[in-house]
Scaffold this motif. Sequence first.
Motif, PDB file in Angstrom:
ATOM      1  N   TYR A  37       0.900  -1.326   0.092  1.00 33.66           N
ATOM      2  CA  TYR A  37      -0.078  -0.001  -0.124  1.00 33.66           C
ATOM      3  C   TYR A  37       0.914   1.228  -0.244  1.00 33.66           C
ATOM      4  CZ  TYR A  37      -3.767  -3.093   1.223  1.00 33.66           C
ATOM      5  OH  TYR A  37      -4.905  -4.010   1.269  1.00 33.66           O
ATOM      6  N   ARG A  38       0.315   2.549  -0.376  1.00 36.31           N
ATOM      7  CA  ARG A  38       1.072   3.635  -0.482  1.00 36.31           C
ATOM      8  C   ARG A  38       0.186   4.859   0.183  1.00 36.31           C
ATOM      9  NH1 ARG A  38       1.861   4.639  -6.722  1.00 36.31           N
ATOM     10  NH2 ARG A  38      -0.283   5.146  -7.368  1.00 36.31           N
ATOM     11  N   GLN A  39       1.068   5.677   0.740  1.00 39.18           N
ATOM     12  CA  GLN A  39       0.264   6.928   1.384  1.00 39.18           C
ATOM     13  C   GLN A  39       1.301   7.971   0.796  1.00 39.18           C
ATOM     14  OE1 GLN A  39      -0.377   6.779   5.370  1.00 39.18           O
ATOM     15  NE2 GLN A  39      -2.209   8.265   5.181  1.00 39.18           N
ATOM     16  N   GLN A  44      -5.089   9.596   1.723  1.00 38.13           N
ATOM     17  CA  GLN A  44      -5.179   8.400   2.325  1.00 38.13           C
ATOM     18  C   GLN A  44      -4.522   7.310   1.806  1.00 38.13           C
ATOM     19  OE1 GLN A  44      -9.464   7.470   2.264  1.00 38.13           O
ATOM     20  NE2 GLN A  44      -9.805   8.489   4.147  1.00 38.13           N
ATOM     21  N   ARG A  45      -4.259   6.282   2.566  1.00 37.94           N
ATOM     22  CA  ARG A  45      -3.464   4.959   2.209  1.00 37.94           C
ATOM     23  C   ARG A  45      -4.105   4.341   1.179  1.00 37.94           C
ATOM     24  NH1 ARG A  45      -0.428   1.464   6.736  1.00 37.94           N
ATOM     25  NH2 ARG A  45       0.111   3.599   7.344  1.00 37.94           N
ATOM     26  N   TYR A  93       5.664   3.556   1.033  1.00 32.83           N
ATOM     27  CA  TYR A  93       5.107   2.299   0.569  1.00 32.83           C
ATOM     28  C   TYR A  93       5.106   1.411   1.892  1.00 32.83           C
ATOM     29  CZ  TYR A  93       4.775   3.689  -4.309  1.00 32.83           C
ATOM     30  OH  TYR A  93       4.496   4.085  -5.568  1.00 32.83           O
ATOM     31  N   TYR A  94       4.006   0.658   2.346  1.00 29.65           N
ATOM     32  CA  TYR A  94       3.867  -0.111   3.224  1.00 29.65           C
ATOM     33  C   TYR A  94       3.604  -1.388   2.961  1.00 29.65           C
ATOM     34  CZ  TYR A  94       2.959   4.471   6.074  1.00 29.65           C
ATOM     35  OH  TYR A  94       3.565   5.657   6.407  1.00 29.65           O
ATOM     36  N   TRP A 106       1.408  -4.643   9.441  1.00 27.85           N
ATOM     37  CA  TRP A 106       1.650  -3.584   8.688  1.00 27.85           C
ATOM     38  C   TRP A 106       3.461  -3.616   9.055  1.00 27.85           C
ATOM     39  CZ3 TRP A 106      -0.662  -1.170   4.776  1.00 27.85           C
ATOM     40  CH2 TRP A 106      -2.267  -1.498   4.931  1.00 27.85           C
ATOM     41  N   GLY A 109       7.299   1.043   6.748  1.00 30.61           N
ATOM     42  CA  GLY A 109       7.444   1.578   5.383  1.00 30.61           C
ATOM     43  C   GLY A 109       8.438   2.127   4.730  1.00 30.61           C
TER      44      GLY A 109
END
Length: 116
Positions: A37-39, A44-45, A93-94, A106, A109
């Motif tokens: 996932y990215r933020q 928002q993520r 990026y997570y 999680w 990042g």
Amino acid sequence: QVQLVESGGGLVHTGGSLRLSCAASGSIPGSNTMGWYRQSPGKQRELVATISSRGTTNYAGSVKGRFTISRDRAKTTVYLQMNSLKPEDTAVYYCNLDPTYGLDYWGKGTLVTVSS
């Protein structure tokens, strides 16, 4: 408990490539989906890509055809090959591990910066 450690972020020019890695350790559930996932600042993520323990992949429309997610044979490490990077890909990026049952995990990042 599961620990996730990401690596591979950095600074790259538009059109360049990076490969992110996420190593999972601890009590890893056999059935799970791992993903990225990215933020970005102020946003928002969002999902980038996921891969199930059976190898089924899913991509966000914005990265389809440019990014590829994969897992090693032990299914403890997930990779994200990012090609044709754009400035809008800039984000933290997570890594995520989502067991079939139970809470997900999680990583902390890794920052990807794409300069124009």
